[in-house]
Design a protein around this motif. Structure first.
Motif, PDB file in Angstrom:
ATOM      1  N   TYR A  78      19.111   7.427 -11.700  1.00 12.65           N
ATOM      2  CA  TYR A  78      17.999   8.454 -11.989  1.00 12.65           C
ATOM      3  C   TYR A  78      16.924   8.033 -12.917  1.00 12.65           C
ATOM      4  N   PHE A  79      17.493   7.880 -14.056  1.00 14.40           N
ATOM      5  CA  PHE A  79      16.334   7.503 -15.246  1.00 14.40           C
ATOM      6  C   PHE A  79      15.931   6.316 -14.634  1.00 14.40           C
ATOM      7  N   ASN A  80      16.452   5.378 -14.392  1.00 12.01           N
ATOM      8  CA  ASN A  80      15.811   4.031 -14.208  1.00 12.01           C
ATOM      9  C   ASN A  80      14.819   4.121 -12.927  1.00 12.01           C
ATOM     10  N   SER A  81      15.518   4.878 -11.922  1.00 16.23           N
ATOM     11  CA  SER A  81      14.328   5.000 -10.996  1.00 16.23           C
ATOM     12  C   SER A  81      12.832   5.595 -11.216  1.00 16.23           C
ATOM     13  N   VAL A  82      13.096   6.815 -11.956  1.00 17.77           N
ATOM     14  CA  VAL A  82      11.686   7.355 -12.254  1.00 17.77           C
ATOM     15  C   VAL A  82      11.356   6.532 -13.171  1.00 17.77           C
ATOM     16  N   LEU A  83      11.837   5.636 -14.047  1.00 17.78           N
ATOM     17  CA  LEU A  83      10.916   4.905 -15.008  1.00 17.78           C
ATOM     18  C   LEU A  83      10.327   3.765 -14.031  1.00 17.78           C
ATOM     19  N   ARG A  84      10.851   3.258 -12.833  1.00 21.84           N
ATOM     20  CA  ARG A  84      10.207   2.390 -11.998  1.00 21.84           C
ATOM     21  C   ARG A  84       8.851   2.953 -11.404  1.00 21.84           C
ATOM     22  N   ASN A  85       9.504   4.062 -10.754  1.00 17.67           N
ATOM     23  CA  ASN A  85       8.469   4.914  -9.826  1.00 17.67           C
ATOM     24  C   ASN A  85       7.289   5.524 -10.274  1.00 17.67           C
ATOM     25  N   ARG A  86       7.649   6.030 -11.550  1.00 18.63           N
ATOM     26  CA  ARG A  86       6.803   7.014 -12.380  1.00 18.63           C
ATOM     27  C   ARG A  86       6.748   8.285 -11.807  1.00 18.63           C
ATOM     28  N   ALA A  87       7.074   8.569 -10.541  1.00 16.10           N
ATOM     29  CA  ALA A  87       6.989   9.949 -10.272  1.00 16.10           C
ATOM     30  C   ALA A  87       8.437  10.212  -9.485  1.00 16.10           C
ATOM     31  N   ALA A  88       8.517  11.612  -9.491  1.00 14.04           N
ATOM     32  CA  ALA A  88       9.912  12.094  -8.984  1.00 14.04           C
ATOM     33  C   ALA A  88       9.904  13.462  -8.594  1.00 14.04           C
ATOM     34  N   VAL A  89      10.752  13.635  -7.437  1.00 14.62           N
ATOM     35  CA  VAL A  89      10.886  15.090  -6.997  1.00 14.62           C
ATOM     36  C   VAL A  89      12.392  15.648  -7.174  1.00 14.62           C
ATOM     37  N   GLY A 109       0.792  -1.268  -0.030  1.00 14.56           N
ATOM     38  CA  GLY A 109      -0.008   0.136   0.089  1.00 14.56           C
ATOM     39  C   GLY A 109       0.857   1.453  -0.144  1.00 14.56           C
ATOM     40  N   ILE A 110       1.991   1.150  -0.027  1.00 14.74           N
ATOM     41  CA  ILE A 110       3.060   2.420  -0.123  1.00 14.74           C
ATOM     42  C   ILE A 110       3.584   2.343  -1.585  1.00 14.74           C
ATOM     43  N   THR A 111       3.262   3.945  -1.807  1.00 20.36           N
ATOM     44  CA  THR A 111       4.019   4.170  -3.215  1.00 20.36           C
ATOM     45  C   THR A 111       5.359   4.784  -3.085  1.00 20.36           C
ATOM     46  N   HIS A 112       6.178   4.410  -4.187  1.00 20.90           N
ATOM     47  CA  HIS A 112       7.517   4.925  -3.980  1.00 20.90           C
ATOM     48  C   HIS A 112       7.574   5.839  -5.076  1.00 20.90           C
ATOM     49  N   ALA A 113       8.645   6.971  -4.639  1.00 20.93           N
ATOM     50  CA  ALA A 113       8.764   8.026  -5.612  1.00 20.93           C
ATOM     51  C   ALA A 113      10.187   8.440  -5.655  1.00 20.93           C
ATOM     52  N   THR A 114      10.744   8.844  -6.657  1.00 22.24           N
ATOM     53  CA  THR A 114      12.357   9.129  -6.675  1.00 22.24           C
ATOM     54  C   THR A 114      12.723  10.541  -6.211  1.00 22.24           C
ATOM     55  N   LEU A 115      13.521  10.651  -5.283  1.00 20.91           N
ATOM     56  CA  LEU A 115      14.009  12.032  -4.705  1.00 20.91           C
ATOM     57  C   LEU A 115      15.140  12.106  -5.357  1.00 20.91           C
ATOM     58  N   LEU A 116      15.470  13.127  -6.377  1.00 16.30           N
ATOM     59  CA  LEU A 116      16.718  13.635  -6.847  1.00 16.30           C
ATOM     60  C   LEU A 116      17.455  14.847  -6.152  1.00 16.30           C
ATOM     61  N   THR A 117      18.613  14.506  -5.610  1.00 12.28           N
ATOM     62  CA  THR A 117      19.204  15.381  -4.922  1.00 12.28           C
ATOM     63  C   THR A 117      20.638  15.616  -5.203  1.00 12.28           C
ATOM     64  N   GLU A 130       6.988  18.775 -14.846  1.00 12.19           N
ATOM     65  CA  GLU A 130       7.193  18.280 -16.025  1.00 12.19           C
ATOM     66  C   GLU A 130       6.660  16.693 -16.173  1.00 12.19           C
ATOM     67  N   ILE A 131       5.729  16.643 -16.876  1.00 13.76           N
ATOM     68  CA  ILE A 131       4.608  15.441 -16.947  1.00 13.76           C
ATOM     69  C   ILE A 131       4.415  15.097 -18.427  1.00 13.76           C
ATOM     70  N   GLY A 132       4.360  13.670 -18.267  1.00 19.04           N
ATOM     71  CA  GLY A 132       3.930  12.871 -19.458  1.00 19.04           C
ATOM     72  C   GLY A 132       2.487  12.138 -19.607  1.00 19.04           C
ATOM     73  N   ASP A 133       2.415  11.103 -20.335  1.00 17.72           N
ATOM     74  CA  ASP A 133       1.146  10.359 -20.091  1.00 17.72           C
ATOM     75  C   ASP A 133       1.488   9.190 -19.035  1.00 17.72           C
ATOM     76  N   TYR A 134       2.526   8.997 -18.318  1.00 16.42           N
ATOM     77  CA  TYR A 134       2.884   7.801 -17.563  1.00 16.42           C
ATOM     78  C   TYR A 134       3.746   8.513 -16.421  1.00 16.42           C
ATOM     79  N   HIS A 135       4.685   9.440 -16.710  1.00 18.18           N
ATOM     80  CA  HIS A 135       5.787   9.834 -15.759  1.00 18.18           C
ATOM     81  C   HIS A 135       5.543  11.104 -15.419  1.00 18.18           C
ATOM     82  N   ALA A 136       6.037  11.860 -14.346  1.00 19.58           N
ATOM     83  CA  ALA A 136       6.026  13.051 -13.731  1.00 19.58           C
ATOM     84  C   ALA A 136       7.133  13.328 -12.845  1.00 19.58           C
ATOM     85  N   VAL A 137       7.711  14.603 -12.910  1.00 15.63           N
ATOM     86  CA  VAL A 137       9.077  14.826 -12.279  1.00 15.63           C
ATOM     87  C   VAL A 137       8.484  16.370 -11.579  1.00 15.63           C
TER      88      VAL A 137
END
Length: 377
Positions: free
Chosen positions: A93-104, A48-56, A285-292
């Motif tokens: 970073y790309f692979n993580s966003v590809l998996r999680n679909r959402a990033a900050v 039940g936990i959603t994962h998101a990428t955090l780029l820093t 910045e958003i597309g059909d499936y992914h968002a940053v």
């Protein structure tokens, strides 16, 4: 047919041995064209936990922003966990966003290498839309009350493809490649957002007088879509120069601004300046499936700030929560930020005496107190 030929030539150039050579001796200096669909992986949601990428990054701003994001998400009790990725981890970073679909993205990058990486992410993940909501907050440098402008712009077409080449020695050509299919997709997305948010009027910003072909296609498709599919939305085409002059004098008269990739960041800079500064707002910045999601400071690569604004971070977290479907938590976090503003808790950027850490802690403590009160009831 001409567009296909250009795309073919550009794609062929990227595979050439001289693709990384710059100057007149290079056939293709830089750039990329996405010709295939994005590989969409199953959404990562465990227990039940959603994962998101955090780029820093390793800068003070990057570390501070990451700490803010993690603390706010924890205090809001939202079932979201972030996977922290640093800028030196390359393709992860790309692979993580590809998996999680959402990033900050919370760091501010301004060198050419990092900007190129950011553009590549937009291209590879097909993040074809850039959005930001600019509004006035009383007491926060906005000279006009009641401003609430939604800006929607293209994000990975035209100049953002960074296509340039030298057909003969001594001549360099830069390609502004647009297709009617992608323009229609972008405009449909924009009109759907306008309808979903119950906005009424779209101002289509353009310079068809200088670019009658590329900008003309944008105008024609927008007019057709408005007449056939979005009749409840008022459409007003407006030249860029005229739009900027009216924005400066009467920003309250604008509801939604829609524009091409040429003027997106420029219009965001103008609107945010009118509303108090880019450090108040967030962008996506958003597309059909992914968002940053990122603070507008990060999107515009503004380096005149010594620290990352807590207001932009909070707004970014709110946007992320809404995107992931946690509307109640998002609304609670947003209301707490508005409360601090109403109580006069401000940073030095807005003639206040409070540090960004204090504002974040104030919001976190109030959220935790509210949660505790609900549990007691």
């Amino acid at each position: 047919m001409l567009g296909r030929l250009i795309l073919f030539q550009c794609k062929r150039a990227l595979t050439a041995d001289t693709a990384n050579v710059t100057g007149f001796t290079a056939f293709m200096e830089k750039g990329d064209v996405r010709t295939g669909s994005v590989n969409v992986l199953p959404q990562t949601k465990y227990g039940g936990i959603t994962h998101a990428t955090l780029l820093t990054g390793d800068t003070i701003i990057g570390q501070m922003g990451a700490k803010y994001v993690e603390s706010l998400l924890s205090s809001a009790r939202v079932p979201v966990e972030v996977q922290r990725i640093t800028v030196d981890m390359g393709e992860e970073y790309f692979n993580s966003v590809l998996r999680n679909r959402a990033a900050v993205h919370v760091d501010i990058v301004h060198d050419s290498d990092n900007k190129r990486k950011s553009l590549k992410i937009c291209n590879d993940l097909d993040l074809h839309v850039f959005m930001t909501n600019l509004r006035s907050f009383p007491g926060f440098k906005c000279l006009f009350p009641g401003v609430n402008i939604l800006l929607i712009a293209q994000n990975n077409m035209g100049n953002y493809a960074e296509l340039e080449y030298s057909p003969v020695k001594g001549v360099v050509e830069g390609l502004h490649v647009v297709t009617s299919e992608d323009i229609e997709r972008f405009l449909r997305y924009a009109f759907r957002v306008v309808s979903a948010r119950k906005r009424k009027k779209v101002t289509l910003v353009h310079k068809a007088s200088e670019w009658p072909k590329t900008e003309g296609v944008l105008l024609d498709i927008a007019s057709h879509l408005q007449k056939t599919s979005f009749c409840d939305v008022e459409l007003e085409p407006m030249e860029l120069d005229k739009c900027v002059s009216r924005l400066i004098l009467n920003p309250q008269n604008f509801d939604v601004l829609v524009t091409s990739d040429l003027y997106g960041t420029f219009m965001a800079t103008i609107c945010s300046s009118i509303c108090g500064g880019a450090n108040l707002f967030s962008a996506v910045e958003i597309g059909d499936y992914h968002a940053v999601f990122k603070p507008l400071q990060t999107k515009l690569s503004l380096t005149n700030y010594k620290v990352l604004s807590p207001y932009g971070i909070v707004s970014t977290c709110v946007d992320l929560m809404y995107h992931l479907g946690h509307r109640v938590c998002a609304k609670a976090l947003w209301n707490e930020m508005l409360r601090t503003m109403d109580e006069g808790i401000k940073t030095g950027d807005f003639q206040g005496s409070d540090r960004g850490e204090y504002i974040i802690c104030n919001i976190m403590n109030k959220l935790r107190c509210n949660m505790f009160s609900q549990e007691q009831d």
